[in-house]
Scaffold this motif. Structure first.
Motif, short mmCIF file in Angstrom:
data_model
loop_
_atom_site.label_atom_id
_atom_site.label_comp_id
_atom_site.label_asym_id
_atom_site.label_seq_id
_atom_site.Cartn_x
_atom_site.Cartn_y
_atom_site.Cartn_z
N ARG A 284 75.71 9.30 -14.59
CA ARG A 284 76.14 9.36 -15.99
C ARG A 284 76.89 8.08 -16.35
N LYS A 285 77.23 7.93 -17.62
CA LYS A 285 77.90 6.72 -18.09
C LYS A 285 79.41 6.86 -17.96
N GLY A 286 80.03 5.78 -17.51
CA GLY A 286 81.48 5.73 -17.40
C GLY A 286 81.98 4.43 -17.98
N GLU A 287 83.19 4.02 -17.60
CA GLU A 287 83.78 2.79 -18.12
C GLU A 287 82.98 1.55 -17.73
N LEU A 288 82.28 1.62 -16.59
CA LEU A 288 81.49 0.47 -16.11
C LEU A 288 80.02 0.58 -16.46
N GLY A 289 79.69 1.49 -17.37
CA GLY A 289 78.29 1.73 -17.70
C GLY A 289 77.72 2.84 -16.84
N ARG A 290 76.42 2.79 -16.60
CA ARG A 290 75.78 3.82 -15.81
C ARG A 290 76.28 3.77 -14.38
N GLY A 291 76.63 4.94 -13.82
CA GLY A 291 77.14 4.96 -12.46
C GLY A 291 77.02 6.33 -11.82
N ILE A 292 77.49 6.43 -10.58
CA ILE A 292 77.39 7.66 -9.81
C ILE A 292 78.74 8.40 -9.83
N PHE A 293 78.69 9.70 -10.14
CA PHE A 293 79.88 10.54 -10.20
C PHE A 293 79.66 11.80 -9.36
N PRO A 294 80.76 12.44 -8.95
CA PRO A 294 80.61 13.71 -8.23
C PRO A 294 80.22 14.84 -9.19
N VAL A 295 79.46 15.79 -8.69
CA VAL A 295 79.16 16.99 -9.47
C VAL A 295 80.31 17.97 -9.32
N ASP A 296 80.71 18.22 -8.10
CA ASP A 296 81.82 19.12 -7.77
C ASP A 296 83.00 18.27 -7.30
N THR A 297 84.07 18.24 -8.09
CA THR A 297 85.19 17.35 -7.79
C THR A 297 86.03 17.81 -6.59
N SER A 298 85.73 18.97 -6.06
CA SER A 298 86.46 19.46 -4.89
C SER A 298 85.74 19.12 -3.58
N ARG A 299 84.56 18.49 -3.69
CA ARG A 299 83.77 18.17 -2.50
C ARG A 299 83.59 16.67 -2.37
N ARG A 300 83.35 16.21 -1.15
CA ARG A 300 83.06 14.80 -0.89
C ARG A 300 81.65 14.46 -1.38
N THR A 301 81.44 13.18 -1.64
CA THR A 301 80.11 12.69 -2.00
C THR A 301 79.61 11.76 -0.90
N LYS A 302 78.31 11.63 -0.81
CA LYS A 302 77.74 10.70 0.17
C LYS A 302 76.33 10.30 -0.24
N ILE A 303 76.06 9.01 -0.12
CA ILE A 303 74.69 8.48 -0.27
C ILE A 303 74.38 7.68 0.98
N MET A 304 73.25 7.95 1.58
CA MET A 304 72.79 7.17 2.73
C MET A 304 71.32 6.85 2.54
N THR A 305 71.02 5.57 2.37
CA THR A 305 69.63 5.14 2.28
C THR A 305 69.15 4.81 3.69
#
Length: 335
Positions: A25-46
């Protein structure tokens, strides 16, 4: 082919990627990655299997393709080409083209200043915004180093930069976002370890606040001392470079010298350390550092005056980068 971000993530995971608790979604820096559930950790691994070597990316009729797809399955190839064509046609090509168009049309007097300060190189200043050069810029803005190669890493490359965030993680499995505590904030990471406002503008086309600013090239005689001191003005050291300074003839040659920093005592302490390691006194360092600081502030103000006005696009970002650097340099004490 119509596909939304969630569908893209599902295919990514099916092909071996990890994408936990993320949305676009869009934030202060433009399009970016945000958490869906703010109580859980996020992770991306390519994963390693989805990394594309820089030299394997081509373009034809405004479409990105993989030159040699023999290492990928048909599904992997389709995913990768769709992912980068989506980024290309979604504005990535325009941003890269506009940056190259701006730097190629900068007045020669300003080009000379940028070149003399070590802020730009001739190849970039003389780049024409044709399709292949725009693609190169587009790719260069997104590559990371993996096992000695420059590669593109899908999904992960949607994460925006902050100089104050942890760096990405390189593992034997692939490229990962840094581990962070659960939060409602945008997921960010540091694009490069020793970035400065001008180096970020040069590499990525945007200006941002950073921790350090580096000196322009200079050469000073040290009064009655046998040595002179010169700096080549590198915007940080390449990771492969082991030594930052050396004695060449009767000159102490420094490759990269921090001259501005959020820590107001670090640059001059670093300078004193370099000089003391070759037998020069603290008095010499205390006498020279204010001159180095003053020269660096003046040349940035002169560049800003030459730009005349902030403008927009790449010019506005350069203007901001120079202002950020002046702030960092003025934050540093002389003594």
């Amino acid at each position: 082919m119509e596909i939304n971000f969630q569908n893209l993530v599902e295919i990514f995971v099916e092909l071996g990627g990890i994408a936990e608790n993320i949305c676009l979604r869009k934030g202060e820096l433009g399009r970016g990655i945000f958490p869906v559930d703010t109580s859980r950790r996020t992770k991306i691994m390519t994963p390693k299997s989805l990394l594309i070597n820089l030299n394997q990316v081509g373009i034809c009729h405004d479409e990105i393709y993989i030159k040699d797809a023999s290492q990928f399955s048909a599904k992997e190839k389709n995913f990768l080409e769709f992912n980068y064509n989506h980024a290309w046609s979604g504005g990535g090509n325009i941003c890269s083209a506009e940056f190259l168009k701006y730097v190629s049309t900068i007045p020669e007097s300003i080009k000379s200043q940028l070149l003399g300060c070590g802020f730009m190189d001739k190849a970039l200043l003389n780049s024409c915004p044709d399709e292949n050069r725009v693609l190169k810029r587009f790719v260069d803005e997104r590559v990371v180093s993996f096992e000695g190669n420059s590669v593109l890493a899908s999904i992960w490359d949607l994460v925006n930069h902050s100089s104050f965030a942890p760096p990405l993680r390189i593992t034997s499995y692939g490229v990962e976002t840094p581990p962070i505590e659960p939060s409602s904030e945008e997921i960010l990471h540091k694009y490069s370890g020793k970035n400065s406002p001008v180096s970020m503008w040069k590499k990525y086309g945007f200006a941002c606040k950073c921790i350090v600013a580096y000196s322009i090239p200079f050469s000073f005689n040290i009064g009655n001392q046998e040595l002179s001191i010169s700096c080549s003005g590198q915007l940080g050291l390449d990771p492969k470079e082991k030594a930052n300074f050396s004695i060449v003839g009767d000159t102490l040659s420094i490759k990269s010298l921090p001259v501005g920093c959020l820590s107001n005592g670090l640059p001059q302490q670093n300078f004193k350390s370099i000089l003391s390691s070759v037998g020069l006194s603290v008095d010499v360092a205390n006498r020279l550092f204010p001159k180095i600081r003053e020269v660096n502030i003046k040349v940035r103000h002169y560049l800003i005056d030459s730009l005349q006005e902030p403008g927009f696009g790449a010019k506005a970002e350069l203007y901001k980068a120079l202002m950020y650097e002046i702030e960092l340099i003025e934050n540093v004490s002389n003594g």
